[in-house]
Design an enzyme around this catalytic site. Structure first.
Site, PDB file in Angstrom:
ATOM      1  N   ILE A  12       5.249 -14.333  16.033  1.00 29.51           N
ATOM      2  CA  ILE A  12       6.317 -14.646  15.078  1.00 29.51           C
ATOM      3  C   ILE A  12       7.557 -13.804  15.388  1.00 29.51           C
ATOM      4  O   ILE A  12       7.476 -12.579  15.487  1.00 29.51           O
ATOM      5  CB  ILE A  12       5.857 -14.383  13.621  1.00 29.51           C
ATOM      6  CG1 ILE A  12       4.576 -15.163  13.307  1.00 29.51           C
ATOM      7  CG2 ILE A  12       6.977 -14.741  12.637  1.00 29.51           C
ATOM      8  CD1 ILE A  12       4.699 -16.661  13.350  1.00 29.51           C
TER       9      ILE A  12
ATOM     10  N   ILE B 280       0.849  -1.194   0.000  1.00 28.57           N
ATOM     11  CA  ILE B 280       0.000   0.000   0.000  1.00 28.57           C
ATOM     12  C   ILE B 280       0.884   1.244   0.000  1.00 28.57           C
ATOM     13  O   ILE B 280       2.049   1.178   0.408  1.00 28.57           O
ATOM     14  CB  ILE B 280      -0.967   0.055   1.211  1.00 28.57           C
ATOM     15  CG1 ILE B 280      -0.210  -0.169   2.522  1.00 28.57           C
ATOM     16  CG2 ILE B 280      -2.110  -0.917   1.060  1.00 28.57           C
ATOM     17  CD1 ILE B 280      -1.006   0.180   3.753  1.00 28.57           C
TER      18      ILE B 280
ATOM     19  N   TYR C 119      -8.980  -7.805  17.408  1.00 28.30           N
ATOM     20  CA  TYR C 119      -8.100  -8.644  16.599  1.00 28.30           C
ATOM     21  C   TYR C 119      -8.640 -10.084  16.567  1.00 28.30           C
ATOM     22  O   TYR C 119      -8.766 -10.691  15.499  1.00 28.30           O
ATOM     23  CB  TYR C 119      -6.698  -8.624  17.223  1.00 28.30           C
ATOM     24  CG  TYR C 119      -5.650  -9.431  16.507  1.00 28.30           C
ATOM     25  CD1 TYR C 119      -5.192  -9.054  15.252  1.00 28.30           C
ATOM     26  CD2 TYR C 119      -5.089 -10.557  17.108  1.00 28.30           C
ATOM     27  CE1 TYR C 119      -4.201  -9.782  14.612  1.00 28.30           C
ATOM     28  CE2 TYR C 119      -4.090 -11.285  16.471  1.00 28.30           C
ATOM     29  CZ  TYR C 119      -3.656 -10.895  15.227  1.00 28.30           C
ATOM     30  OH  TYR C 119      -2.676 -11.612  14.596  1.00 28.30           O
TER      31      TYR C 119
HETATM   32  N1  SER Z   1       1.573 -11.502  16.998  1.00 26.32           N
HETATM   33  C1  SER Z   1       0.167 -11.224  17.128  1.00 26.32           C
HETATM   34  C2  SER Z   1      -0.079 -10.149  18.106  1.00 26.32           C
HETATM   35  O1  SER Z   1       0.605 -10.125  19.104  1.00 26.32           O
HETATM   36  C3  SER Z   1      -0.574 -12.446  17.538  1.00 26.32           C
HETATM   37  O2  SER Z   1      -0.835 -13.255  16.451  1.00 26.32           O
HETATM   38  O3  SER Z   1      -0.952  -9.360  17.924  1.00 26.32           O
END
Ligand code: SER
Length: 320
Positions: free
Chosen positions: A173, A35, A143
């Protein structure tokens, strides 16, 4: 031959996934979708095609898919958990209205779609230890609400229209190329940067708080391996638990101190992040992924820490 579009290709996962896909399928076969304001740079920009793809603009997605004869879309556009709490409407717009656009294009043009879910799709009532594949979710964060909806909408498009949708529930991650932005698990990335810079780390998550985490190479393998998996073997689709390590702040700190004994950490708990972290699993059971598509991680905390410290030390010294 595969023609792939990565949406959100300049983000934490997208930037490395795009390069890994180019390595496996050929540079020209993988379009880096970004974007305005998040343009690709360096190798990501130079190694293959790029296009502006705003996930909230269905026509733009359609055009790129047509132009490049895309057959597989990795849709990584999302706001992470902490940011989504302050911008819930935008989180929904990107995560769900955006996904709807992607799925509609996929339906009309016959594309397979990967859109990640997360440990954030679980909530306080979820069994926290060895969280089963199929269990109560009921997240309390925006979320999480978007991630559960992602799972359901993906399944809906598969059963109703035959779209080949597949997904994993990513743990936090950990990576050393592009920083994550505004997640609850970000501390487990930030701690390595502080350690390598010789700074004291201020940890926003309380001692003893367990969360699933994963090193980027395993996350990339999982995404690509699932999209390559034999569909006949898949009992589940959206979304598979995948796990490789689970730790609390003091454990990752202790592991880093094996390499950098003078490294210091103090706690300054962020109440929002802490509440989110406590609502997520301590560790997930990923046996369905192991059985249905042979998922197997390569990294544990020890091997990840060694690699992270080596790579970041080299980078911060200006050596590639
Ligand atoms: N890494 C993400 C977060 O902390 C969780 O999937 O929002």
């Amino acid at each position: 031959m595969k023609n792939i579009l990565v949406i959100g290709a300049t983000g934490q996962i997208g930037s490395e996934l795009t390069m890994e896909l180019r390595k496996r399928y050929g540079n020209a076969q993988v379009v880096c979708g970004y974007i305005n304001g998040a343009e690709p740079k360096g190798e990501l920009k130079e190694s293959g095609p790029s296009a502006i793809v705003d996930v909230t603009d269905g026509n733009a997605i359609e055009e790129v898919v047509r132009t490049y004869r895309i057959d597989t879309i990795y849709n990584l556009a999302a706001l992470l958990s902490v940011v989504a709490e302050s911008k819930p409407r935008l989180a929904w717009k990107i995560g769900i209205d955006g996904l709807w656009n992607v799925l509609e294009v996929a339906r009309s043009r016959g594309c397979a779609v990967f859109t990640p879910s997360s440990i954030g799709s679980f909530g306080p009532e979820t069994p926290h230890v060895m969280t089963p594949q199929d269990t109560i979710q009921r997240p309390r964060t925006m979320y999480g609400v978007t991630k559960v909806t992602t799972e359901l909408l993906n399944d809906y498009y598969h059963t109703k229209y035959g779209v080949d949708t597949r997904s994993v529930r990513f743990p936090g991650i950990i990576s050393n190329v592009t920083l994550p932005g505004g997640g609850t698990t970000d501390y487990a990335v930030d701690i390595y940067y502080a350690a390598v810079r010789g700074e004291r780390f201020v940890c926003p998550i309380q001692e003893g708080t367990l969360m699933d985490m994963m090193y980027m190479p395993d996350a990339l393998n999982a995404s690509i391996q699932l999209m390559e998996a034999d569909s006949q073997r898949l009992v589940h689709r959206n979304a598979f638990n995948i796990a490789s390590m689970s730790f609390a702040p003091e454990t990752i700190y202790g592991e880093i101190r094996k390499h950098l004994p003078d490294f210091e950490m103090v706690y300054e708990v962020d109440p929002l992040k802490q509440a989110i972290a406590e609502s997520w699993p301590d560790c997930m059971d990923d046996s369905c992924a192991r059985n249905e598509w042979d998922w197997k991680p390569q990294y544990d905390l020890e091997s990840m820490t060694k690699d992270m410290l080596e790579k970041l030390t080299a980078r911060l010294k200006g050596v590639k």
